[in-house]
Write an enzyme that holds these catalytic residues in place. Structure first.
Site, short mmCIF file in Angstrom:
data_model
loop_
_atom_site.label_atom_id
_atom_site.label_comp_id
_atom_site.label_asym_id
_atom_site.label_seq_id
_atom_site.Cartn_x
_atom_site.Cartn_y
_atom_site.Cartn_z
N LYS A 158 -8.22 -16.60 31.57
CA LYS A 158 -8.18 -17.29 32.97
C LYS A 158 -6.55 -18.04 32.17
CE LYS A 158 -10.99 -18.73 36.36
NZ LYS A 158 -11.48 -19.35 37.11
N GLY A 165 -5.00 -18.14 40.75
CA GLY A 165 -5.28 -17.17 40.28
C GLY A 165 -4.32 -16.46 39.07
N GLU A 275 -10.95 -27.61 44.15
CA GLU A 275 -12.30 -26.48 44.15
C GLU A 275 -13.53 -25.55 43.45
OE1 GLU A 275 -8.23 -24.48 44.13
OE2 GLU A 275 -9.60 -22.56 43.79
N ASN A 290 -6.86 -29.46 42.35
CA ASN A 290 -4.94 -29.57 42.91
C ASN A 290 -4.36 -30.63 43.12
OD1 ASN A 290 -5.24 -26.11 43.12
ND2 ASN A 290 -6.32 -26.16 44.55
N ARG A 292 -2.08 -31.30 44.73
CA ARG A 292 -0.97 -31.43 45.88
C ARG A 292 -1.27 -31.73 46.85
NH1 ARG A 292 -1.45 -26.70 44.45
NH2 ARG A 292 -2.48 -25.37 46.23
N ARG A 338 -2.71 -18.86 59.43
CA ARG A 338 -2.43 -19.10 58.99
C ARG A 338 -1.18 -17.33 59.32
NH1 ARG A 338 -1.09 -20.39 52.18
NH2 ARG A 338 -3.79 -21.62 52.35
C1 MV4 Z 1 -13.51 -17.50 39.81
C2 MV4 Z 1 -13.55 -16.00 40.35
C3 MV4 Z 1 -15.27 -15.70 40.11
N1 MV4 Z 1 -15.73 -16.40 38.77
N2 MV4 Z 1 -13.88 -18.09 38.55
C4 MV4 Z 1 -8.82 -17.40 42.44
C5 MV4 Z 1 -7.64 -18.48 41.97
C6 MV4 Z 1 -8.80 -19.59 41.35
N3 MV4 Z 1 -8.69 -20.62 42.94
C7 MV4 Z 1 -9.71 -19.86 40.76
N4 MV4 Z 1 -10.02 -18.15 41.44
C8 MV4 Z 1 -11.48 -17.03 41.33
N5 MV4 Z 1 -12.13 -17.55 39.90
C9 MV4 Z 1 -15.39 -17.04 38.34
N6 MV4 Z 1 -15.77 -17.85 37.20
C10 MV4 Z 1 -13.08 -15.45 41.57
C11 MV4 Z 1 -12.09 -16.79 42.08
C12 MV4 Z 1 -11.42 -16.67 43.18
C13 MV4 Z 1 -10.82 -15.36 43.19
C14 MV4 Z 1 -11.05 -14.13 41.84
C15 MV4 Z 1 -10.28 -12.79 41.84
C16 MV4 Z 1 -9.62 -12.36 43.81
C17 MV4 Z 1 -9.35 -13.15 44.59
C18 MV4 Z 1 -10.21 -13.74 44.73
C19 MV4 Z 1 -10.41 -15.18 45.07
C20 MV4 Z 1 -10.85 -16.58 45.30
C21 MV4 Z 1 -11.63 -17.10 44.83
#
Ligand code: MV4
Length: 447
Positions: A158, A165, A275, A290, A292, A338
């Protein structure tokens, strides 16, 4: 209390902030781009200043232009809404330098929380569970490879300055790590100006649940419960609900207490969202925060009775909010859909002219929108047309109410995502509350 606030945003959230200001007796200044001249937030603000042409960087992201508008209209504060400048520590800093109150956390906190690897460490130190992972990694691939062994596969890379994302890479085996590490770092550098990344164990098909926080500038901190945000496609949330079907009062209190303690420790103020991911066994892990107001804030407002935007303004004005956690209760069940101007099958944005617009009403229905008959959905900005929010005594009534509301929503002249929402709401797994971040992908495979 502030006498005048500038709203550095557009669309439904700008109108939402105008509403809160009107109810608080605060004058409003709208900023708009040349193509937004006839927008509702311009119509209902007390004053309006054109900040530039349609392109984001020349108007809503144009800091000198927005600050100049604030100076010439002599405002006390700026509300950034969501998106645009809402999480820019630089913009918050410029506001402070110009003696204009930024309605949100301090620049220091925005910076700290915005560094996702850092906010992971802070939460971990506060006793909030996080997934096995690393701290910040710069160029050192050798370190990443060594740490990856202890994390295990699959893992996710990340961008530390990213979020939502963007710049994420899922790695399923050691052989793919080097290439993924390089591409994640170069994407992070180009997208966020920083190549810093971190690793985490990757959860397949988790639930995505977030907690709403309110913290005044006198140490009073509460949480307003959770929002289930698992129904999303490519990190764009489509449908959210509160409470989550997997939450119990005990678990909500336990997570809420940990989050409130962590927020207090970092000196966080104003509204914020924390989150989490939940795995199939119900274990939960902090992933990011976040700083905001969120698009989906209305479902929390409806089940708790709080007006989060008004709270943001009162907190920023330095008011002592006599919050007591025991006064927060979630009543009934709320859902938000939405409605985007997009093709419901391909998801391709479909901006255009709205020839007829009649939002649903009736018991337990709220529609947050800036759209109107003969208005236009611009191709320059996000495709959100309206948020339909319903309240029911329980989840079953909310589902029935949302189906009825969408059926009675008249939007002609553009394609919208309403048919997709109707598919989701009738899907047996959704009705049973069997949700995950993979739900929408599974749904698309069926149709
Ligand atoms: C993750 C995850 C699975 N494992 N982290 C997506 C955006 C941000 N809010 C963090 N997100 C995620 N982090 C770990 N360690 C899954 C998500 C995730 C996601 C990932 C891929 C595609 C769609 C997603 C939708 C919501 C959360």
């Amino acid at each position: 209390m502030f006498k005048k606030i500038l709203i550095a945003n557009r669309g439904e959230i700008a109108l939402r902030i105008v509403s809160a200001c009107k109810e608080l007796g605060i004058a409003t200044v709208a900023v708009y781009s040349e193509v937004d001249r006839n927008s509702m937030h311009v119509r209902f603000a007390d004053e309006a200043v054109c900040v530039g042409p349609a392109r984001n960087y020349e108007s809503y992201l144009n800091v000198p232009s927005v600050i100049s508008a604030a100076e010439i209209t002599n405002v006390d504060a700026i509300h950034p809404g969501y998106g645009f400048l809402a999480e820019s520590a630089y913009f918050a800093e410029v506001c402070e330098t110009c003696h204009i109150k930024f309605i949100g956390p301090s620049p220091r906190v925005i910076d700290m929380v915005g560094e996702k690897a850092r906010s992971r460490e802070i939460m971990q130190q506060a006793g909030v569970p996080v997934l096995p992972g690393t701290g910040l990694l710069e160029k050192e691939f050798a370190t990443a490879a060594r740490l990856a062994q202890s994390i295990g596969y699959p893992l996710i890379i990340k961008a530390s300055a990213g979020g939502g994302g963007r710049g994420m890479r899922i790695v399923r085996n050691e052989g793919d790590l080097a290439r993924a590490f390089d591409s994640a770092q170069s994407e992070a550098a180009s997208a966020f100006g920083s190549s810093r990344v971190y690793l985490e164990r990757y959860l397949e098909r988790p639930r995505h649940i977030e907690f709403q926080i309110l913290a005044d500038e006198h140490g009073n901190v509460i949480h307003l419960g959770e929002r289930e945000c698992s129904i999303q496609r490519r990190h764009q949330k489509l449908l959210e609900e509160s409470p989550s079907v997997i939450m119990t009062p005990e678990l909500r209190a336990d997570i809420g207490a940990k989050v409130v303690e962590a927020i207090r420790k970092i000196g966080y103020t104003n509204a914020g969202t924390v989150e989490f991911l939940f795995d199939e066994e119900g274990n939960y892990y902090f992933i990011e925060m976040n700083t905001r107001i969120q698009v989906e804030h209305p479902i929390t407002e409806i089940v708790t009775g709080f007006d989060i935007v008004k709270e943001q303004i009162c907190i920023a004005a330095g008011e002592k909010r006599r919050y007591r956690q025991e006064d927060v209760h979630l009543q009934g069940h709320s859902l938000e859909c939405r409605i985007n101007a997009e093709d419901p099958i391909s998801f391709a944005p479909c901006p255009g002219h709205i020839s007829a617009f009649h939002p649903p009403g009736g018991p337990g229905v709220r529609v947050d929108t800036a759209a109107y008959t003969d208005g236009d959905i611009s191709p320059h900005y996000d495709s959100l047309v309206a948020k339909v929010i319903v309240h029911g005594r329980d989840r079953a009534e909310s589902l029935a109410r949302m189906k009825r509301a969408l059926e009675m929503f008249v939007i002609e002249g553009i394609k919208t995502s309403i048919p997709l929402h109707q598919k989701i709401l009738s899907n047996p797994d959704f009705v049973r509350g069997k949700l995950s971040t993979g739900f929408v992908d599974d749904l698309r495979r069926e149709y």
